[in-house]
Design an enzyme around this catalytic site. Structure first.
Site, PDB file in Angstrom:
ATOM      1  N   ASN A   6      -3.609 -10.791   1.990  1.00  0.00           N
ATOM      2  CA  ASN A   6      -4.257  -9.505   2.254  1.00  0.00           C
ATOM      3  C   ASN A   6      -5.026  -9.442   3.572  1.00  0.00           C
ATOM      4  OD1 ASN A   6      -3.341  -8.337  -0.132  1.00  0.00           O
ATOM      5  ND2 ASN A   6      -5.130  -9.010  -1.306  1.00  0.00           N
ATOM      6  N   HIS A  27       9.105   0.045   4.532  1.00  0.00           N
ATOM      7  CA  HIS A  27       9.028  -0.687   5.796  1.00  0.00           C
ATOM      8  C   HIS A  27       9.559   0.138   6.974  1.00  0.00           C
ATOM      9  CE1 HIS A  27       8.780  -4.986   3.876  1.00  0.00           C
ATOM     10  NE2 HIS A  27       7.690  -4.259   3.705  1.00  0.00           N
ATOM     11  N   ARG A  55       0.684   0.401   2.443  1.00  0.00           N
ATOM     12  CA  ARG A  55       0.694  -1.021   2.075  1.00  0.00           C
ATOM     13  C   ARG A  55      -0.542  -1.389   1.250  1.00  0.00           C
ATOM     14  NH1 ARG A  55      -0.411  -6.089   5.674  1.00  0.00           N
ATOM     15  NH2 ARG A  55       0.595  -7.744   4.470  1.00  0.00           N
ATOM     16  N   HIS A 103      -0.394  -3.262  -2.378  1.00  0.00           N
ATOM     17  CA  HIS A 103      -1.088  -4.519  -2.662  1.00  0.00           C
ATOM     18  C   HIS A 103      -2.113  -4.335  -3.780  1.00  0.00           C
ATOM     19  CE1 HIS A 103      -0.080  -7.445   0.754  1.00  0.00           C
ATOM     20  NE2 HIS A 103       0.808  -6.449   0.817  1.00  0.00           N
TER      21      HIS A 103
END
Length: 339
Positions: free
Chosen positions: A105, A202, A76, A80
């Site tokens: 974040n 996910h 992740r 990001h």
């Protein structure tokens, strides 16, 4: 469901043959893709720091062995990073106005893995390996350690010199409609197929109760839950996230194989067992639904081989977004600070 030994052997053999066939087709395609990503190339550090990739791998593995959920955190983190200022390690910078402090974040984790690898690499090859490359390599290793696919990561990224929390406002959100998700991915050069494929990460992800609890209580202002949730799953989620419970409690996004990188996530979405609203919405759009169904189906999905292959491609593509190369940017000495 029980199956005969003959049937079981057929399934295993089919899966092995399917994997071999896809890999025969995949290796040349992935090699070409890896060698054409915005000036990046595989083996960039083969002469300047030959042990770079092995050190990143061993570092990720060490942290993974202590806590397997760190794999999702590192993956992740890379996502990001790439969606803001490109894949340049800008999300690693600390400071009140840096990306890392932006609201989307605040739940990021895995920074210690990157810092650990960087410290070792600086001791061995000072000023050579960028934090952006360490993050891209670590994301690959995190997937591989979670029984997912592996791939050759094109390297040669430089670290960015800008990190602004304001820039993080356009990160994909669990509240986004499919139309908005498509728009945000298109803006980064990614298509709808990339969107669904990357959301498949996910399968090893987690989220906080506060990001989906609204779906469980009074979703329609009449006290009912989100009608797209499988009724049997609602009770499970409500037990995990009581109405007035701790909003920061972590819940797995894949209820069936939380630490294994597989297609279980897509099967759950197909069955109405998506935790985040944005995940479940994938089934409500014709384009995204078709991709979900292909990944979730046993034969069309080639027992998970299709997703493995497509995820490799999507990750190589995503990790080349707006990269800095050549004389651009810098090679940080410490990943959390500009030089």
């Amino acid at each position: 469901m029980l199956m005969s030994s003959g049937h079981a052997r057929f399934v295993v053999r089919f899966k092995m043959e399917a994997k071999c066939f896809v890999l025969m087709l995949a290796i040349p395609a992935l090699s070409l893709l890896a060698e054409s990503q915005e000036g990046l190339r595989t083996g960039f550090y083969s002469s300047s720091c030959p042990r770079a990739e092995s050190i990143v791998r061993s570092t990720v593995e060490s942290h993974f062995n202590e806590d397997p959920t760190v794999a999702a955190g590192v993956l992740r983190l890379h996502f990001h990073d790439c969606f803001v200022q490109g894949c340049d390690g800008s999300v690693l910078i600390t400071g009140g106005s840096a990306e890392r402090s932006a609201v989307p974040n605040l739940g990021l984790r895995g920074f210690e893995v990157i810092d650990d690898a960087k410290a070792q690499l600086e001791a061995l090859c000072p000023g050579v390996v960028s934090c952006a490359d360490i993050l891209a390599l670590a994301a690959r290793d995190a997937v591989d350690l979670s029984d997912g696919p592996s791939w050759a990561v094109p390297t040669g990224r430089r670290d960015g010199r800008i990190s602004s929390s304001k820039e993080a406002a356009n990160l994909p959100s669990p509240l986004d409609s499919i139309a908005v998700q498509k728009q945000k991915f298109t803006a980064k050069g990614l298509d709808t197929h990339d969107l669904v494929t990357l959301v498949g990460a996910h399968t090893i992800g987690q989220t906080d109760c506060q990001f989906f609890r609204y779906r469980l209580y009074n979703f329609t202002t009449t006290g009912n839950a989100d009608p797209t949730i499988n009724p049997a799953f609602i009770a499970q989620l409500q037990a995990l996230c009581p109405k007035n419970g701790d909003g920061s409690k972590r819940v797995e996004l894949d209820k069936d194989s939380q630490t294994k990188f597989d297609v279980s996530f897509f099967k759950n979405v197909r069955a109405g067992n998506g935790v985040l609203e944005s995940d479940q919405r994938l089934l409500g759009d014709a384009d995204t639904q078709r991709i979900v169904q292909n990944y979730a189906a046993t034969l069309r999905g080639l027992l998970g081989v299709r997703f493995d292959f497509e995820f490799r491609k999507a990750m190589i593509k995503m990790s080349s977004i707006e990269v800095k190369t050549g004389a651009q940017g810098e090679i940080r000495k410490i990943c959390s600070n500009f030089n």
